[in-house]
Design a protein around this motif. Structure first.
Motif, short mmCIF file in Angstrom:
data_model
loop_
_atom_site.label_atom_id
_atom_site.label_comp_id
_atom_site.label_asym_id
_atom_site.label_seq_id
_atom_site.Cartn_x
_atom_site.Cartn_y
_atom_site.Cartn_z
N GLN A 37 3.29 -12.51 18.69
CA GLN A 37 3.50 -11.73 17.47
C GLN A 37 3.62 -10.22 17.69
N CYS A 38 3.10 -9.70 18.81
CA CYS A 38 2.98 -8.24 18.96
C CYS A 38 3.65 -7.67 20.19
N ALA A 39 4.00 -8.52 21.14
CA ALA A 39 4.49 -8.05 22.45
C ALA A 39 5.76 -7.22 22.36
N GLU A 40 6.56 -7.46 21.35
CA GLU A 40 7.81 -6.72 21.22
C GLU A 40 7.57 -5.20 21.23
N CYS A 41 6.49 -4.77 20.63
CA CYS A 41 6.20 -3.33 20.55
C CYS A 41 4.94 -2.92 21.33
N GLY A 47 -11.64 -0.04 14.99
CA GLY A 47 -11.11 -0.57 13.74
C GLY A 47 -9.60 -0.48 13.59
N ALA A 48 -8.89 0.16 14.52
CA ALA A 48 -7.44 0.31 14.39
C ALA A 48 -6.75 -1.05 14.28
N PHE A 49 -7.17 -1.98 15.11
CA PHE A 49 -6.61 -3.33 15.12
C PHE A 49 -6.76 -3.97 13.73
N MET A 50 -7.95 -3.88 13.16
CA MET A 50 -8.23 -4.48 11.87
C MET A 50 -7.50 -3.75 10.74
N ARG A 51 -7.48 -2.42 10.78
CA ARG A 51 -6.78 -1.68 9.73
C ARG A 51 -5.30 -2.03 9.70
N ARG A 52 -4.69 -2.20 10.86
CA ARG A 52 -3.25 -2.49 10.93
C ARG A 52 -2.94 -3.92 10.49
N LEU A 53 -3.84 -4.86 10.77
CA LEU A 53 -3.58 -6.27 10.48
C LEU A 53 -4.20 -6.78 9.19
N ASP A 54 -4.96 -5.95 8.51
CA ASP A 54 -5.64 -6.39 7.29
C ASP A 54 -4.63 -6.87 6.24
N ASP A 55 -5.01 -7.89 5.51
CA ASP A 55 -4.12 -8.47 4.49
C ASP A 55 -4.20 -7.75 3.15
N GLY A 56 -5.00 -6.70 3.08
CA GLY A 56 -5.16 -5.94 1.85
C GLY A 56 -6.40 -6.30 1.07
N SER A 57 -7.06 -7.38 1.45
CA SER A 57 -8.26 -7.80 0.71
C SER A 57 -9.47 -6.91 1.00
N ASN A 58 -9.36 -6.02 1.98
CA ASN A 58 -10.48 -5.15 2.33
C ASN A 58 -10.21 -3.68 2.06
N THR A 59 -9.14 -3.38 1.34
CA THR A 59 -8.79 -1.99 1.07
C THR A 59 -8.88 -1.71 -0.43
N PRO A 60 -9.27 -0.50 -0.80
CA PRO A 60 -9.37 -0.18 -2.23
C PRO A 60 -8.04 -0.35 -2.97
N ASP A 61 -6.93 -0.03 -2.32
CA ASP A 61 -5.62 -0.13 -2.97
C ASP A 61 -5.00 -1.52 -2.85
N LYS A 62 -5.66 -2.43 -2.13
CA LYS A 62 -5.21 -3.82 -1.94
C LYS A 62 -3.89 -3.93 -1.19
N LYS A 63 -3.49 -2.87 -0.48
CA LYS A 63 -2.27 -2.91 0.31
C LYS A 63 -2.59 -3.40 1.71
N PRO A 64 -1.76 -4.31 2.23
CA PRO A 64 -2.00 -4.79 3.60
C PRO A 64 -1.70 -3.69 4.62
N GLY A 65 -2.27 -3.85 5.81
CA GLY A 65 -2.00 -2.91 6.89
C GLY A 65 -0.53 -2.96 7.30
N ASN A 66 -0.08 -1.93 7.97
CA ASN A 66 1.34 -1.82 8.29
C ASN A 66 1.83 -2.85 9.30
N MET A 67 0.95 -3.58 9.94
CA MET A 67 1.36 -4.61 10.89
C MET A 67 1.05 -6.03 10.40
N TYR A 68 0.52 -6.16 9.19
CA TYR A 68 0.16 -7.48 8.68
C TYR A 68 1.34 -8.44 8.68
N THR A 69 2.51 -7.98 8.29
CA THR A 69 3.67 -8.87 8.21
C THR A 69 4.08 -9.40 9.58
#
Length: 158
Positions: free
Chosen positions: A36-40, A85-107
Motif C-alpha cells: 500500500q505504501c511502497a510507491e512513495c 504519531g505521524a503514522f497514525m495521523r496520516r492513516l486515521d479514518d477520521g474517527s479520532n479527529t475533531p473535524d472527522k476528516k481522515p488523514g491524508n494517506m487513509y485512502t
C-alpha cells in the motif's frame, strides 16, 4: 454502502482483541506497507530517511516522496519517536479527529472502504489496545504531546 462499511467495522472491532496477539511486523505489517505504501515510501534512491525528509520536506512532498517506511526501524520513527504519531495521523479514518476528516494517506490503505477498514484494523491490532493515538512527542498547536502511558500501550510485535 454505509451499512456494509459499518458491518466491516463492527466485525473488525470484534476480531481486534483476538487478532492483536497474532499480528506481527514481519507477517502482516511489512507486506501491507509494501503493497500500500511502497510507491512513495520505499527504500529507493529517491526515498529519504526521516531526517533527510525533515531537512527538505517541501522538495520531497512536491516530488510525492515520503520518508522511508520499508523497515521496522524506519516505521517506528513514524510511530513512537522522533515523529511520534505521524503514522497514525496520516492513516486515521477520521474517527479520532475533531473535524472527522481522515488523514491524508487513509485512502492509500485500500481500493475501497472495506479494504481500508480491514487494513486499518490490522494496523491497530499490531499497535496494541490503546496504541492508536494521534499525539505528537511534544505538543504542537492543537495536538497534545504523547504521554508515557500512551507510549507504553504500543506493542509493535516484530
Amino acid at each position: 454502502m454505509k451499512l456494509k462499511l459499518l458491518a466491516v467495522l463492527a466485525g473488525a472491532a470484534v476480531a481486534l482483541p483476538a487478532m492483536a496477539a497474532d499480528v506481527t511486523y514481519r507477517k502482516d505489517i511489512a507486506p501491507l506497507i509494501k503493497a500500500q505504501c511502497a510507491e512513495c515510501h520505499a527504500a529507493t534512491a529517491d526515498a529519504p530517511t526521516l531526517a533527510e525528509f525533515k531537512l527538505d520536506e517541501e522538495k520531497y512532498t512536491k516530488a510525492k516522496v515520503g520518508p522511508r517506511s520499508d523497515t521496522y526501524e524506519n516505521l517506528l520513527m513514524l510511530i513512537a519517536y522522533p515523529d511520534t504519531g505521524a503514522f497514525m495521523r496520516r492513516l486515521d479514518d477520521g474517527s479520532n479527529t475533531p473535524d472527522k476528516k481522515p488523514g491524508n494517506m487513509y485512502t492509500k490503505l485500500g481500493e475501497n472502504d472495506a479494504e481500508r477498514a480491514k487494513n486499518l484494523a490490522v494496523i491497530k491490532a499490531w499497535l496494541g489496545d490503546g496504541g492508536w493515538n494521534l499525539n505528537r512527542f511534544n505538543k504542537k498547536g492543537d495536538v497534545p504531546g504523547v504521554t508515557k502511558e500512551q507510549l507504553e500501550k504500543l506493542k509493535l510485535k516484530y
